[in-house]
Design a protein around this motif. Structure first.
Motif, short mmCIF file in Angstrom:
data_model
loop_
_atom_site.label_atom_id
_atom_site.label_comp_id
_atom_site.label_asym_id
_atom_site.label_seq_id
_atom_site.Cartn_x
_atom_site.Cartn_y
_atom_site.Cartn_z
N VAL A 87 0.85 -1.20 0.00
CA VAL A 87 0.00 0.00 0.00
C VAL A 87 0.89 1.25 0.00
CG1 VAL A 87 -2.09 1.03 0.99
CG2 VAL A 87 -1.53 -1.35 1.49
N SER A 88 1.81 1.31 -0.96
CA SER A 88 2.81 2.38 -0.98
C SER A 88 2.45 3.54 -1.89
CB SER A 88 4.16 1.81 -1.42
OG SER A 88 4.07 1.23 -2.71
N ASN A 89 1.34 3.46 -2.62
CA ASN A 89 0.92 4.53 -3.52
C ASN A 89 -0.43 5.08 -3.08
OD1 ASN A 89 3.16 4.21 -5.34
ND2 ASN A 89 2.14 2.38 -6.15
N LEU A 90 -0.47 6.38 -2.82
CA LEU A 90 -1.69 7.02 -2.33
C LEU A 90 -2.04 8.19 -3.24
CD1 LEU A 90 -3.89 7.34 -0.14
CD2 LEU A 90 -2.29 8.85 1.07
N ARG A 91 -3.26 8.19 -3.74
CA ARG A 91 -3.75 9.28 -4.57
C ARG A 91 -4.82 10.04 -3.79
NH1 ARG A 91 -4.89 6.62 -8.99
NH2 ARG A 91 -2.97 7.18 -10.10
N CYS A 92 -4.52 11.30 -3.47
CA CYS A 92 -5.46 12.14 -2.73
C CYS A 92 -6.24 12.98 -3.74
CB CYS A 92 -4.72 13.03 -1.73
SG CYS A 92 -3.69 12.14 -0.55
N LYS A 93 -7.44 12.58 -4.03
CA LYS A 93 -8.25 13.28 -5.04
C LYS A 93 -8.86 14.55 -4.44
CE LYS A 93 -9.46 11.58 -8.54
NZ LYS A 93 -8.96 11.71 -9.92
N VAL A 94 -9.04 15.56 -5.29
CA VAL A 94 -9.68 16.81 -4.87
C VAL A 94 -10.91 17.04 -5.73
CG1 VAL A 94 -7.49 17.78 -4.10
CG2 VAL A 94 -8.28 18.23 -6.44
N ALA A 95 -11.80 17.90 -5.27
CA ALA A 95 -13.03 18.20 -6.01
C ALA A 95 -12.70 18.93 -7.30
CB ALA A 95 -13.96 19.04 -5.15
N PRO A 96 -13.51 18.78 -8.33
CA PRO A 96 -13.28 19.51 -9.59
C PRO A 96 -13.19 21.01 -9.36
CG PRO A 96 -15.00 17.85 -9.87
CD PRO A 96 -14.70 17.91 -8.40
N GLY A 97 -12.23 21.65 -10.01
CA GLY A 97 -12.07 23.09 -9.87
C GLY A 97 -11.32 23.53 -8.64
N THR A 98 -10.72 22.58 -7.90
CA THR A 98 -9.93 22.94 -6.71
C THR A 98 -8.55 22.30 -6.81
OG1 THR A 98 -10.78 21.07 -5.42
CG2 THR A 98 -11.99 23.17 -5.29
N PRO A 99 -7.74 22.64 -7.80
CA PRO A 99 -6.45 21.98 -7.99
C PRO A 99 -5.50 22.27 -6.84
CG PRO A 99 -6.62 23.92 -9.40
CD PRO A 99 -7.98 23.70 -8.81
N PRO A 100 -4.61 21.33 -6.56
CA PRO A 100 -3.64 21.55 -5.48
C PRO A 100 -2.59 22.57 -5.88
CG PRO A 100 -3.21 19.45 -6.57
CD PRO A 100 -4.49 19.98 -7.13
N LEU A 101 -2.11 23.33 -4.90
CA LEU A 101 -0.99 24.22 -5.12
C LEU A 101 0.30 23.40 -5.18
CD1 LEU A 101 -2.03 27.19 -2.81
CD2 LEU A 101 -2.51 26.84 -5.23
N ASN A 102 1.37 24.03 -5.64
CA ASN A 102 2.51 23.23 -6.08
C ASN A 102 3.59 23.01 -5.03
OD1 ASN A 102 3.68 25.76 -5.96
ND2 ASN A 102 3.52 26.13 -8.16
N THR A 103 3.29 23.15 -3.76
CA THR A 103 4.31 22.94 -2.74
C THR A 103 3.78 22.04 -1.63
OG1 THR A 103 5.26 25.12 -3.16
CG2 THR A 103 5.84 24.06 -1.10
N LEU A 104 4.55 21.00 -1.32
CA LEU A 104 4.29 20.14 -0.17
C LEU A 104 5.50 20.22 0.76
CD1 LEU A 104 2.22 18.90 -2.27
CD2 LEU A 104 2.66 16.70 -1.17
N THR A 105 5.26 20.23 2.06
CA THR A 105 6.36 20.21 3.03
C THR A 105 6.18 19.00 3.94
OG1 THR A 105 5.11 21.77 4.41
CG2 THR A 105 6.84 22.68 3.01
N PHE A 106 7.31 18.37 4.26
CA PHE A 106 7.31 17.12 5.01
C PHE A 106 7.99 17.31 6.36
CE2 PHE A 106 6.68 16.00 0.68
CZ PHE A 106 6.08 14.75 0.62
N TYR A 107 7.43 16.66 7.37
CA TYR A 107 7.99 16.72 8.72
C TYR A 107 7.89 15.35 9.37
CZ TYR A 107 7.75 21.80 8.27
OH TYR A 107 7.92 23.10 7.84
N GLU A 108 8.92 15.01 10.14
CA GLU A 108 8.89 13.83 10.99
C GLU A 108 8.74 14.30 12.43
OE1 GLU A 108 11.89 10.74 10.08
OE2 GLU A 108 12.49 12.09 8.44
N ARG A 109 7.63 14.00 13.01
CA ARG A 109 7.38 14.39 14.40
C ARG A 109 7.59 13.16 15.27
NH1 ARG A 109 2.09 16.60 17.47
NH2 ARG A 109 3.17 17.94 18.97
N LEU A 110 8.81 13.00 15.76
CA LEU A 110 9.19 11.79 16.46
C LEU A 110 8.50 11.67 17.82
CD1 LEU A 110 12.99 11.66 15.59
CD2 LEU A 110 11.07 10.55 14.42
N SER A 111 8.12 12.80 18.41
CA SER A 111 7.46 12.74 19.72
C SER A 111 6.13 12.01 19.65
CB SER A 111 7.25 14.15 20.28
OG SER A 111 6.41 14.91 19.41
N THR A 112 5.48 12.06 18.50
CA THR A 112 4.20 11.37 18.32
C THR A 112 4.31 10.25 17.29
OG1 THR A 112 3.54 13.05 16.70
CG2 THR A 112 2.82 13.37 18.98
#
Length: 430
Positions: A87-112
């Motif tokens: 289960v290594s591929n995930l597609r997060c679909k959005v509603a028509p007319g609401t395209p995603p913006l072009n930046t994702l930021t990643f964080y590892e929160r080890l405390s949780t």
């Protein structure tokens, strides 16, 4: 034991079978439905990647995530060189007319024990929470015949938790337009902070959204300063083709530990405090004397930030006009009383091409700007712009080198967008 030692060892490269279709898990993000003002908005597809911070632990070594945005989805894939991930591929679909913006930021929160991805669309912001690999039980020891482990994307139960997203529809209208650029940051407390630029050629605006771990989102509209008399502001704004409003026509934006910094339509940098908002605490002088209106997003002004060797914040601004473009490297200094001072390090003119993306790295003690350009014939190419900083603050030389050309036949046949991998100077394209 002697038999094992006497056996010869041979290695054979086995190419992946691309004829087997990838299996994707699909979920739908709550983006507030089709936005009435979006009609047929088009944003460029972007791609990038992330690797885990601890490259020595068994669960995170040789393991990384790569992503891309399309017009109707955010696609996330996790890969490992050590184990097979299910289960290594995930597609997060959005509603028509609401395209995603072009930046994702990643964080590892080890405390949780969580991996948190901050993402935004033109009408919503999202804190995507997944279990960290350290919290996942490996199904078998390394090297066994059934060497399989669950990907972090197997558990999507927290994605559409109301605490983890916020709808922006009430902030988008015919006057301000819609969000076209976003910068985000995860605080140590787990609070997600988003700064979104709205509109172009209209009133515009900059919206700050904070998503606490629990409770309601907090939003703040950031204001334009009133540093000059209103009639003078109207004159200077008219010269630059702007209407006399209190809106902030913002393009690129970055978020630091305590400030939001944006490059605006008048080529000034403005900084606001994260916790106070209101009017900016600092405004730079114009970075360009051009009176020509910049190109509209996404080919308009851009902004990136890096941490300098002395731990100061360096800003790399890309100014984009119809007939010329340039990079301007700025440094932020503590101005006292919560303010900052901007000083210019260097200015480098760029080619007359559309900039797809850029990032900043280091090489032999120099700042290197890696840029990905699109030519008129559809080919793309990468340049590195080497800036040698001298002993004196304002002494510099620079050169622009073309590294590699990506033919149109390759880029157009690919399903992945362009971009640069997070926290590196390596280009990512497929």
């Amino acid at each position: 034991m002697e038999v094992m030692e006497s056996m010869s060892v041979a290695f054979k490269e086995i190419g992946p079978n691309h004829n087997i279709p990838e299996k994707w898990k699909e979920i739908v993000l709550n983006t507030g439905g089709t936005h009435s003002t979006l009609q047929d908005i088009k944003l460029p597809q972007k791609a990038g990647g992330y690797w885990y911070k601890d490259s020595k632990k068994a669960n995170t070594r040789n393991r990384f995530i790569y992503w891309q945005t399309t017009s109707d989805a955010i696609e996330l894939s996790e890969a490992s060189l050590d184990v097979n991930l299910s289960v290594s591929n995930l597609r997060c679909k959005v509603a028509p007319g609401t395209p995603p913006l072009n930046t994702l930021t990643f964080y590892e929160r080890l405390s949780t024990q969580e991996v948190i991805i901050l993402a935004a669309t033109v009408s919503s912001v999202h804190r995507l929470i997944f279990p960290h690999p350290e919290s996942l039980d490996r199904k078998s020891a390394f090297g066994s015949s059934n060497n399989t482990s669950a990907s972090i994307f197997y558990d999507t139960s927290a994605v559409n938790n109301p605490n983890n997203y916020y709808i922006l529809n009430q902030y988008s209208n015919t006057t301000t337009g819609v969000a076209h650029t976003c910068a985000s940051m995860l605080r140590d407390s787990g609070e997600a902070v988003f700064a979104l630029s709205f509109g172009h050629g209209n009133e515009g605006g900059l919206l700050l959204v904070k998503l606490p771990v629990t409770g309601s989102a907090v939003t703040t509209l950031l204001k334009r300063e009133s540093a000059v008399p209103r009639f003078l502001s109207g004159i200077t704004g008219a010269l630059r083709g702007k209407s006399n409003t209190d809106g902030v026509e913002t393009y690129g934006v970055v978020v630091t530990n305590s400030l939001i910094v944006a490059i605006c339509g008048d080529t000034c940098l403005r900084a606001w405090t994260l916790d106070e908002g209101g009017a900016p605490v600092s405004v730079s002088s114009p970075l360009s004397q051009s009176m020509v209106r910049p190109k509209p997003p996404p080919q308009g002004h851009m902004l990136k930030s890096i941490i300098g060797s002395d731990r100061s914040i360096m800003l790399v601004v890309y100014l984009s006009f119809p007939n010329d473009s340039e990079f301007v490297v700025m440094k932020m200094h503590d101005g006292g009383a919560g303010a900052v001072v901007f000083s210019q390090i260097c200015q480098i003119f760029g080619p007359q091409l559309d900039l797809l993306d850029y990032t900043v790295g280091y090489g032999d003690g120099n700042h290197v700007i890696w840029a990905l350009w699109n030519q008129a014939d559809g080919d793309a190419f990468i340049t590195n712009i080497i800036t040698h900083l001298g002993i004196e603050k304002d002494r510099f030389t620079n050169c622009i080198n073309k590294i590699v050309v990506i033919p149109k036949s390759v880029s157009s046949s690919s399903s992945r967008g362009y971009g640069f991998r997070n926290s590196t100077a390596s280009a990512y394209f497929a």
